[in-house]
Design an enzyme around this catalytic site. Structure first.
Site, PDB file in Angstrom:
ATOM      1  N   HIS A 217       0.391 -20.410  12.690  1.00 23.98           N
ATOM      2  CA  HIS A 217       0.515 -19.037  12.191  1.00 23.98           C
ATOM      3  C   HIS A 217       1.687 -18.945  11.236  1.00 23.98           C
ATOM      4  O   HIS A 217       2.208 -17.875  10.971  1.00 23.98           O
ATOM      5  CB  HIS A 217       0.768 -18.056  13.326  1.00 23.98           C
ATOM      6  CG  HIS A 217      -0.135 -18.251  14.488  1.00 23.98           C
ATOM      7  ND1 HIS A 217       0.230 -18.959  15.608  1.00 23.98           N
ATOM      8  CD2 HIS A 217      -1.404 -17.844  14.694  1.00 23.98           C
ATOM      9  CE1 HIS A 217      -0.773 -18.977  16.461  1.00 23.98           C
ATOM     10  NE2 HIS A 217      -1.774 -18.309  15.933  1.00 23.98           N
ATOM     11  N   HIS A 401       3.670  -8.402  12.946  1.00 22.32           N
ATOM     12  CA  HIS A 401       4.007  -7.177  13.678  1.00 22.32           C
ATOM     13  C   HIS A 401       3.456  -5.925  12.989  1.00 22.32           C
ATOM     14  O   HIS A 401       2.958  -5.007  13.663  1.00 22.32           O
ATOM     15  CB  HIS A 401       5.520  -7.061  13.867  1.00 22.32           C
ATOM     16  CG  HIS A 401       5.895  -5.927  14.767  1.00 22.32           C
ATOM     17  ND1 HIS A 401       5.494  -5.874  16.082  1.00 22.32           N
ATOM     18  CD2 HIS A 401       6.593  -4.784  14.540  1.00 22.32           C
ATOM     19  CE1 HIS A 401       5.945  -4.748  16.617  1.00 22.32           C
ATOM     20  NE2 HIS A 401       6.607  -4.070  15.711  1.00 22.32           N
ATOM     21  N   THR A 444       2.401  -9.593  21.421  1.00 22.52           N
ATOM     22  CA  THR A 444       3.184  -9.154  22.562  1.00 22.52           C
ATOM     23  C   THR A 444       3.392  -7.659  22.514  1.00 22.52           C
ATOM     24  O   THR A 444       3.282  -6.960  23.526  1.00 22.52           O
ATOM     25  CB  THR A 444       4.562  -9.834  22.530  1.00 22.52           C
ATOM     26  OG1 THR A 444       4.365 -11.210  22.262  1.00 22.52           O
ATOM     27  CG2 THR A 444       5.288  -9.659  23.839  1.00 22.52           C
ATOM     28  N   GLY A 486       7.371  -7.688  30.664  1.00 21.40           N
ATOM     29  CA  GLY A 486       7.733  -8.656  29.620  1.00 21.40           C
ATOM     30  C   GLY A 486       8.966  -9.489  29.949  1.00 21.40           C
ATOM     31  O   GLY A 486       9.281 -10.425  29.239  1.00 21.40           O
ATOM     32  N   GLY A 558      10.102  -5.114  16.706  1.00 18.24           N
ATOM     33  CA  GLY A 558       9.554  -4.246  17.754  1.00 18.24           C
ATOM     34  C   GLY A 558      10.472  -3.065  18.048  1.00 18.24           C
ATOM     35  O   GLY A 558      10.008  -1.960  18.340  1.00 18.24           O
TER      36      GLY A 558
HETATM   37  P1  ADP Z   1       4.026 -11.404  18.678  1.00 19.34           P
HETATM   38  O1  ADP Z   1       5.449 -11.708  19.060  1.00 19.34           O
HETATM   39  O2  ADP Z   1       3.064 -11.779  19.753  1.00 19.34           O
HETATM   40  O3  ADP Z   1       3.683 -11.871  17.313  1.00 19.34           O
HETATM   41  P2  ADP Z   1       4.431  -8.762  17.568  1.00 19.34           P
HETATM   42  O4  ADP Z   1       4.843  -9.442  16.316  1.00 19.34           O
HETATM   43  O5  ADP Z   1       3.446  -7.663  17.434  1.00 19.34           O
HETATM   44  O6  ADP Z   1       3.940  -9.793  18.656  1.00 19.34           O
HETATM   45  O7  ADP Z   1       5.686  -8.116  18.266  1.00 19.34           O
HETATM   46  C1  ADP Z   1       6.935  -8.711  18.223  1.00 19.34           C
HETATM   47  C2  ADP Z   1       7.883  -7.794  18.971  1.00 19.34           C
HETATM   48  O8  ADP Z   1       7.517  -7.722  20.325  1.00 19.34           O
HETATM   49  C3  ADP Z   1       9.296  -8.306  18.973  1.00 19.34           C
HETATM   50  O9  ADP Z   1       9.976  -7.881  17.824  1.00 19.34           O
HETATM   51  C4  ADP Z   1       9.871  -7.686  20.237  1.00 19.34           C
HETATM   52  O10 ADP Z   1      10.403  -6.399  19.992  1.00 19.34           O
HETATM   53  C5  ADP Z   1       8.672  -7.486  21.106  1.00 19.34           C
HETATM   54  N1  ADP Z   1       8.669  -8.446  22.212  1.00 19.34           N
HETATM   55  C6  ADP Z   1       8.297  -9.733  22.203  1.00 19.34           C
HETATM   56  N2  ADP Z   1       8.386 -10.272  23.435  1.00 19.34           N
HETATM   57  C7  ADP Z   1       8.837  -9.280  24.246  1.00 19.34           C
HETATM   58  C8  ADP Z   1       9.144  -9.167  25.640  1.00 19.34           C
HETATM   59  N3  ADP Z   1       8.971 -10.195  26.450  1.00 19.34           N
HETATM   60  N4  ADP Z   1       9.579  -7.987  26.113  1.00 19.34           N
HETATM   61  C9  ADP Z   1       9.750  -6.932  25.286  1.00 19.34           C
HETATM   62  N5  ADP Z   1       9.468  -6.973  23.976  1.00 19.34           N
HETATM   63  C10 ADP Z   1       9.027  -8.119  23.462  1.00 19.34           C
HETATM   64 MG    MG Z   2       4.725 -11.260  15.595  1.00 18.80          MG
END
Ligand code: ADP
Ligand code: MG
Length: 580
Positions: A217, A401, A444, A486, A558
């Protein structure tokens, strides 16, 4: 470049539609993915695989006799939601238990584990084996943190063969783990992929250079060199894989037996792969190894990414028997499967319980209308900031994201609008909007927004009027639920850093006698300040962890999106007629 689509937002759904129509001999569509369209006379342990779409033939191309029983199909590069995984597992289960197997990515782990919990709670024996073959994604002493790439195939194939030979769930799990322990991969990339409808590639590699260890990715590579000759690449692959400290010693000794899988990631041609493979074979043989059933082609892709990986599966007698057992799937065939012994699987009567809603009080229905508007405002603010959120996520994460939040917020807003028309109360509306968010967003953050909305919905219910106290208690509960789900703590550089001060400030202000909109506004300010401060933090969790220093000086995506959403909701609450 991806050129053909109708609406890029519908790309994954439209792709699944065509895939199923083209491959009905092997698969049929169920909610969340596909299951086999035929079954053996004797029930088998169900192997359910899955992950984001955009990696064909991983994952749905590997469903069929001798291999997987079902595949949960997420959106592009986004994990399927827990509901989707659960639905595919239920459709595939025949009473002998379920093995979930997928590449080790934070979003997938979260969703598949939630599905596993739900299946177990319902009395279905369910186990998990994550694939961790990519040697460049973590050092040997942290091998369990490595991500899964083309080595998925060996684990799936071995587990699927064991299931078709009648192994019980303990046995299928055991050989899947064994295959994973004995599978190692290494990948390189020459250029990134462009997502459908995107103007720019998700990531780039400088002209003439090769990223070593770059993820499928676009997770940053760990090294970069000039592009070598085909022979030079083969030498790098074999040299690194044979040197990996984790190679099982008795298998790697002269006389050991090994399956090489040379995988093209999307835009490297078969002819180029054959040139590389010629030297791979020579090197393995001159190391005294015996090559068994080599595979050269595309097994795990990343749209038009130009990249190659080499996987080695170190065989023992049992793994060799399972690797060579017959399999017949849309994208992978081996030996001869006895089709006469198979019968069609029955279509589930797709119970449409979602077309009805529990009865709700007039006050709760009124609150639903406002919440649906707030979710629509959420959709608007995320649409407006999606590019920026993707850009921040690309610095230390995988760049999805913005797209993920966009899909989640759009689905939640659409679901909410439909539920208002059905007369849903606030609790039902929020919890179903949460399901829709998690099902479509992937990633996530999608799972966590699902948790937030569902927890809030459970507090609001469908009968009681929505008061400031109930909302603040629901938000506090959501903040607890996100942390317990999480496992992130304040300071780990996640959305928790914005959510906790938001929830705490809201609760304190409401307790101090503030009305909802004033309390919310103060809480949103606290969330914004906290989100900005995440710039100074090093990541403590998740995909960004291995690229910590790149994240310094950049806020957590996030946390930023959460602050944007609560700010927007706050400004609408200020103008709406809400419980004070
Ligand atoms: P991914 O990490 O699966 O690509 P996204 O990019 O949509 O998902 O989201 C990333 C955001 O998810 C991060 O910036 C963070 O804020 C949040 N995040 C990731 N892991 C966790 C966790 N274990 N608990 C809380 N928030 C998390
Ligand atoms: Mg991401």
């Amino acid at each position: 470049m991806t050129r053909l689509w109708n609406d890029p937002a519908d790309f994954a759904d439209d792709m699944v539609e065509g895939f199923v129509r083209a491959n009905s001999r092997w698969v049929r569509k169920v909610y969340g993915g596909v299951t086999r369209s035929t079954q053996a006379a004797e029930p088998e342990v169900a192997l359910v695989i899955g992950g984001g779409s955009g990696h064909y033939p991983a994952f749905a191309g590997l469903v069929g006799p001798g291999l997987a029983h079902g595949a949960a199909m997420g959106n592009l590069f986004a994990s399927p939601s827990a509901h989707q995984v659960e639905s595919v597992a239920r459709a595939s289960h025949r009473g002998r238990g379920v093995l979930l197997s997928y590449g080790n990515y934070a979003g997938d782990v979260l969703h598949f584990t939630e599905a596993q919990d739900a299946l177990r709670a319902d009395g279905i024996d369910c186990r998990t084996v994550t694939v961790t073959d990519d040697i460049f994604s973590a050092p040997p002493e942290e091998a369990e943190k490595r991500r899964g790439i083309a080595g998925d195939l060996t684990v799936f194939k071995v587990a699927g063969a064991a299931a078709s030979l009648g192994y019980d769930l303990d046995g299928v799990e055991r050989v899947a783990r064994l295959a994973n322990d004995r599978t190692r991969s290494l990948g390189v990339a020459f250029s990134g992929c462009t997502m459908p409808g995107a103007a720019e590639p998700l990531f780039t590699v400088p002209e003439g250079r090769m990223a070593v260890g770059l993820g499928i990715h676009g997770e940053p590579g760990l090294d970069e060199t000039d592009i070598p000759t085909a022979d030079g690449l083969a030498e790098l692959f074999v040299g690194q894989l044979l040197a990996d400290a984790e190679v099982p010693t008795e298998a790697a000794k002269a006389g050991g037996r090994v399956v090489p899988i040379l995988n093209g990631l999307g835009s490297v041609k078969s002819e180029e792969l054959f040139i590389v493979y010629a030297r791979v074979a020579e090197l393995l043989e001159s190391a005294g190894l015996t090559i068994v059933d080599p595979q050269v082609g595309e097994f795990c892709t990343s749209f038009d990414m130009a990249g190659v990986s080499l996987t080695l599966l170190w065989l023992d007698d049992e793994l060799e028997r399972l690797w060579l057992a017959p399999a017949d799937t849309p994208a992978y065939r081996c030996g001869a499967v006895d089709h006469a012994a198979l019968s069609p699987t029955a279509d589930d009567a797709d119970a449409d319980e979602r077309a009805t809603v529990p009865s709700a009080s007039a006050a709760s229905k009124e609150a639903s209308r406002l919440i649906a508007e707030l979710l629509n405002a959420t959709r608007e603010v995320i649409d407006a900031h999606a590019d920026e959120l993707g850009r921040i996520d690309a610095i230390a994460g995988d760049g999805d994201h913005g797209i993920g939040m966009q899909r989640g917020a759009r689905s939640a807003a659409a679901e909410a609008a439909a539920l208002v028309d059905l007369g849903a109360g606030a609790g039902t509306l929020l919890s179903r909007a949460g399901d829709a968010w998690a099902d479509h967003a992937g990633g996530t953050s999608g799972a966590l927004w699902g948790v937030i909305l569902r927890t809030l919905g459970a507090h609001l219910g469908d009968t009681e009027p929505v008061s400031a106290e109930v909302v603040s208690a629901g938000v506090l509960a959501a903040s607890d639920a996100v942390r317990s789900y999480g496992k992130a703590r304040v300071g780990d550089k996640t959305l928790v850093d914005a959510l906790v001060p938001f929830a705490d400030t809201l609760a304190a202000r409401v307790k101090g006698g503030c009305g909802l909109s004033a309390a919310w506004e103060a809480a949103a300010q606290a969330a914004n300040t906290a989100a900005e401060r995440t710039s100074d933090l090093m990541p403590g969790l998740g995909r960004a962890r291995s690229h910590g220093e790149k994240a310094l000086g950049v806020p957590d995506p996030g946390a930023v999106s959460l602050a944007l959403i609560v700010t927007t909701v706050g400004s609408r609450l200020g103008t709406a007629d809400v419980a004070q």
